[in-house]
Design a protein around this motif. Sequence first.
Motif: not given
Lengths: 288, 272
Positions: A28-37, A39-40, A248, A251, A255
């Motif tokens: 939730w805290l660490l991987v989700l932000p990377l994932l959304v990056l 996907v977007e 993104f 970005a 990343a």
Amino acid sequence: MPRSRPGLGEAPAWRGLLIGAALLLAAWLLVLPLLVLFVEAFSGGVAAFTAAVTNPDAAAAIRLTLVVAAIVVPANTVFGVAAAWCITRFRFRGRRLLQVLVGLPFSVSPVVSGLVWVLMFGAQGWFGPLLSDTGLRIVFALPGIVLATLFVTLPFVAGQLIPLMGAQGVAEEEAALVLGATGPQMFLRVTLPKIRWGLLQGVLLCSARSMGEFGAVSVVSGRIRGLTNTVPLHIEVLYQEYDIAAAFGVATLLAGVALLTIVLRAGLDLRGEALRVRGSQARLAVAA
Amino acid sequence: MRRPVLPGFGLATGVTGVYLGLLVLLPLAGLLAKAGTTEPGRAWALFADPRTLSAFRVSFGVSAGAALVSVPVGLLLAWVLERYRFPGRRLLDAAVDLPLALPTAVAGIALTTLYVPDGWMGRLLAPLGIAVAFTPLGIGVALLFVALPFVVRAVQPVLAGLDPEADEAAVILGATPWQAFRLVVLPPLLPAVATGAALGFARAVGEYGSVIFIAGNRPMVSEIVPLLIVTKLEQYDIPGAALLGAAMLLLSFVLLAGINRLQGRSGGRHAA
């Protein structure tokens, strides 16, 4: 190593619960932000992604970021080796002060790290009037971006080397000198091989940060499109213009650099551990 | 036998001294001098301005909250990483480095996209009446991301040095898991926990890139001090920016001194 005794949290239920909770929180805290990056970035398709990263403004930003890194990383690497050598190999007055100054940029806000250069070389800065006479531009130009990045990334190489060289000691260097090596020979053949993995880690961290620094650079850059926009600043511009997919897309480049850094560091850590084990065995052998 | 004198003292110390003098000492002194030469009336007006006070309250309050939340989460991650072997452990270990490696602006836009009302997380939270993006809570989410690795990395080496037999003994002697954790495991970890939380707090207070996108940046509500400095600069209020910058710098000196004392007590080395 599996243990059969009833240690704390060793009951299968506890174990599963704690591991599950940790993985869930990390996801939730660490991987989700990377994932959304990612996907977007590809939400508009591969063509839109390619267009975003090859756009002339993006290309100019990438070029500028690479130029800045090409200046900053070698400079801070040479400094890092020199600082680690003088701090770990000699005792002298002012040594503690140097050590504190090396670590200081870590604890300064990125915005302040940029601000100090505006106060030095900006129109109302200490050297502003002098500069306007010569026509040389530092703030809102490449030199300012380089200075801010130098400041922010200054501790990375030195910070890796000082604890490493402090722990390694000087026995091998002294042996080389006794056997007749000159200073440069001793450094190239004994010191450099001893510190190479730590040095590489520092260079890696310094490179990644010099390409990704945002706050300090945004204060000194003036955000002139195609001219003083680095990659992180270009991302901000795209995002503010609601060109989200492009923001993104660009970005993901940074990343990618970050992920590469983490993977390479993990690899180097393994090497470092292997070396440390071998080193301690060597010391034991000497003691016996 | 006489030990040989290592070469390079003059060269290394000269390079280090000049480099640090020009790149660290001079600019920081310039900042303090600029702030110090501002008329006192102006400084007073700035620091009594409700907008300034609110920015300090938001910056320090939310950073403290994020540092506090990072303690239990960080302890759990450190415990699981040090005590258990399971598939995905190395991946979890690497994920802890993400906030340190990911550029702040990249983290900022990613977190914002997650937590806007129609984002992946925002959609789940909106029906509960919880708004994250563009509120102080959003700042907290960004700062938790930033502060999290510090507790984990501070606690890990100390936990690795603790003998699991101590808490095994406690459990065998009849302690409940909670008692064993609170009375046997936690006490030696406390200095490291405090160091990690303080490092995370210090980092969070100065953080800019990952916050400004999600914060909404409304004066008096969700404006942080670093953003206020940027605002002053954009309004060509150079003395105001210098004063705020100097205040932040002095506060980070105080924090640094405190962290050094804590680190002396925990005896561990930490990645800064």
